[in-house]
Design a protein around this motif. Structure first.
Motif, PDB file in Angstrom:
ATOM      1  N   LEU A  31      -5.285  15.787   3.055  1.00 57.01           N
ATOM      2  CA  LEU A  31      -4.145  16.643   2.719  1.00 57.01           C
ATOM      3  C   LEU A  31      -2.988  16.422   3.693  1.00 57.01           C
ATOM      4  N   TRP A  32      -3.300  16.192   4.962  1.00 59.05           N
ATOM      5  CA  TRP A  32      -2.266  15.884   5.949  1.00 59.05           C
ATOM      6  C   TRP A  32      -1.485  14.648   5.521  1.00 59.05           C
ATOM      7  N   SER A  33      -2.203  13.634   5.008  1.00 59.58           N
ATOM      8  CA  SER A  33      -1.522  12.401   4.590  1.00 59.58           C
ATOM      9  C   SER A  33      -0.596  12.661   3.406  1.00 59.58           C
ATOM     10  N   ILE A  34      -1.016  13.527   2.498  1.00 58.86           N
ATOM     11  CA  ILE A  34      -0.169  13.871   1.351  1.00 58.86           C
ATOM     12  C   ILE A  34       1.070  14.619   1.829  1.00 58.86           C
ATOM     13  N   GLU A  35       0.869  15.577   2.732  1.00 59.60           N
ATOM     14  CA  GLU A  35       2.001  16.336   3.257  1.00 59.60           C
ATOM     15  C   GLU A  35       2.953  15.457   4.062  1.00 59.60           C
ATOM     16  N   SER A  36       2.418  14.451   4.734  1.00 59.10           N
ATOM     17  CA  SER A  36       3.237  13.570   5.573  1.00 59.10           C
ATOM     18  C   SER A  36       4.001  12.525   4.774  1.00 59.10           C
ATOM     19  N   ALA A  37       3.582  12.283   3.544  1.00 61.04           N
ATOM     20  CA  ALA A  37       4.221  11.256   2.725  1.00 61.04           C
ATOM     21  C   ALA A  37       5.663  11.638   2.392  1.00 61.04           C
ATOM     22  N   ALA A  38       6.526  10.641   2.398  1.00 65.21           N
ATOM     23  CA  ALA A  38       7.943  10.849   2.098  1.00 65.21           C
ATOM     24  C   ALA A  38       8.126  11.273   0.642  1.00 65.21           C
ATOM     25  N   PHE A  39       9.013  12.216   0.413  1.00 67.23           N
ATOM     26  CA  PHE A  39       9.318  12.623  -0.956  1.00 67.23           C
ATOM     27  C   PHE A  39      10.489  11.832  -1.525  1.00 67.23           C
ATOM     28  N   ALA A  40      11.179  11.070  -0.666  1.00 63.95           N
ATOM     29  CA  ALA A  40      12.284  10.210  -1.096  1.00 63.95           C
ATOM     30  C   ALA A  40      12.395   9.049  -0.107  1.00 63.95           C
ATOM     31  N   ASP A  41      12.950   7.943  -0.566  1.00 61.57           N
ATOM     32  CA  ASP A  41      13.175   6.805   0.324  1.00 61.57           C
ATOM     33  C   ASP A  41      14.125   7.234   1.441  1.00 61.57           C
ATOM     34  N   LYS A  50      13.448   1.875  14.049  1.00 68.91           N
ATOM     35  CA  LYS A  50      13.821   2.495  12.776  1.00 68.91           C
ATOM     36  C   LYS A  50      13.122   1.746  11.640  1.00 68.91           C
ATOM     37  N   PHE A  51      12.446   2.502  10.766  1.00 67.59           N
ATOM     38  CA  PHE A  51      11.684   1.925   9.661  1.00 67.59           C
ATOM     39  C   PHE A  51      12.210   2.418   8.322  1.00 67.59           C
ATOM     40  N   ASP A  52      12.171   1.524   7.321  1.00 63.66           N
ATOM     41  CA  ASP A  52      12.440   1.923   5.946  1.00 63.66           C
ATOM     42  C   ASP A  52      11.152   2.493   5.372  1.00 63.66           C
ATOM     43  N   VAL A  53      11.218   3.724   4.876  1.00 63.86           N
ATOM     44  CA  VAL A  53      10.050   4.407   4.341  1.00 63.86           C
ATOM     45  C   VAL A  53      10.325   4.715   2.877  1.00 63.86           C
ATOM     46  N   SER A  54       9.446   4.274   1.995  1.00 66.76           N
ATOM     47  CA  SER A  54       9.588   4.540   0.566  1.00 66.76           C
ATOM     48  C   SER A  54       8.869   5.835   0.192  1.00 66.76           C
ATOM     49  N   ARG A  55       9.238   6.362  -0.954  1.00 68.60           N
ATOM     50  CA  ARG A  55       8.571   7.561  -1.461  1.00 68.60           C
ATOM     51  C   ARG A  55       7.056   7.332  -1.471  1.00 68.60           C
ATOM     52  N   GLY A  56       6.300   8.305  -0.961  1.00 65.56           N
ATOM     53  CA  GLY A  56       4.851   8.215  -0.937  1.00 65.56           C
ATOM     54  C   GLY A  56       4.281   7.563   0.309  1.00 65.56           C
ATOM     55  N   ALA A  86     -11.582   3.353  -1.157  1.00 61.89           N
ATOM     56  CA  ALA A  86     -11.588   4.276  -2.296  1.00 61.89           C
ATOM     57  C   ALA A  86     -10.286   4.202  -3.101  1.00 61.89           C
ATOM     58  N   GLY A  87      -9.310   3.469  -2.603  1.00 63.62           N
ATOM     59  CA  GLY A  87      -8.032   3.371  -3.306  1.00 63.62           C
ATOM     60  C   GLY A  87      -7.145   4.590  -3.113  1.00 63.62           C
ATOM     61  N   LYS A  88      -7.461   5.446  -2.155  1.00 63.09           N
ATOM     62  CA  LYS A  88      -6.649   6.643  -1.891  1.00 63.09           C
ATOM     63  C   LYS A  88      -5.425   6.307  -1.051  1.00 63.09           C
ATOM     64  N   TRP A  89      -5.565   5.332  -0.164  1.00 66.64           N
ATOM     65  CA  TRP A  89      -4.473   4.892   0.699  1.00 66.64           C
ATOM     66  C   TRP A  89      -4.306   3.394   0.546  1.00 66.64           C
ATOM     67  N   ALA A  90      -3.113   2.942   0.838  1.00 73.22           N
ATOM     68  CA  ALA A  90      -2.833   1.511   0.976  1.00 73.22           C
ATOM     69  C   ALA A  90      -2.145   1.356   2.330  1.00 73.22           C
ATOM     70  N   GLN A  91      -2.224   0.177   2.876  1.00 73.20           N
ATOM     71  CA  GLN A  91      -1.648  -0.053   4.191  1.00 73.20           C
ATOM     72  C   GLN A  91      -0.740  -1.263   4.156  1.00 73.20           C
ATOM     73  N   ARG A  92       0.367  -1.157   4.830  1.00 68.62           N
ATOM     74  CA  ARG A  92       1.223  -2.310   5.035  1.00 68.62           C
ATOM     75  C   ARG A  92       1.764  -2.236   6.445  1.00 68.62           C
ATOM     76  N   ARG A  93       1.953  -3.378   7.018  1.00 69.53           N
ATOM     77  CA  ARG A  93       2.501  -3.439   8.367  1.00 69.53           C
ATOM     78  C   ARG A  93       3.991  -3.123   8.269  1.00 69.53           C
ATOM     79  N   ALA A  94       4.415  -2.127   9.005  1.00 65.59           N
ATOM     80  CA  ALA A  94       5.814  -1.693   8.957  1.00 65.59           C
ATOM     81  C   ALA A  94       6.687  -2.706   9.679  1.00 65.59           C
TER      82      ALA A  94
END
Length: 96
Positions: A31-41, A50-56, A86-94
């Protein structure tokens, strides 16, 4: 069986001491990960870059998650691996 529907939680609710037993359960960490996810780019500063963060997406580190969850870094890495498999998260190097 398909799960349909949704529910709404107010951002920041997990920061309230009323709802934050220590340490986190795995469900609370998810749930923390869901709350921490960006709601907009947007762009976000993290550890001096400084990082570009996409929705989610969210920017963090294993160390910061361990601190937030009150877990060891090893437990965080194990949890992350299960979320990836489990396919709940994906990872990419920022890229700053």
């Amino acid at each position: 069986m398909a799960i349909l529907g949704w529910y709404v939680l107010q951002r920041g609710w997990m920061k309230s001491s009323d709802f934050r037993p220590e340490p986190f359960t795995e469900a609370q960490a998810y749930l923390w990960s869901i709350e921490s996810a960006a709601f907009a780019d947007h762009q976000q500063w993290f550890n001096g870059a400084k990082f570009d963060v996409s929705r989610g997406e969210f920017v963090t580190s294993v160390r910061d998650m361990a601190r937030a969850f009150d877990w060891t870094e090893k437990r965080v890495r194990s949890f992350m691996e299960r979320m990836f498999r489990a396919g709940k998260w994906a990872q990419r190097r920022a890229q700053p």
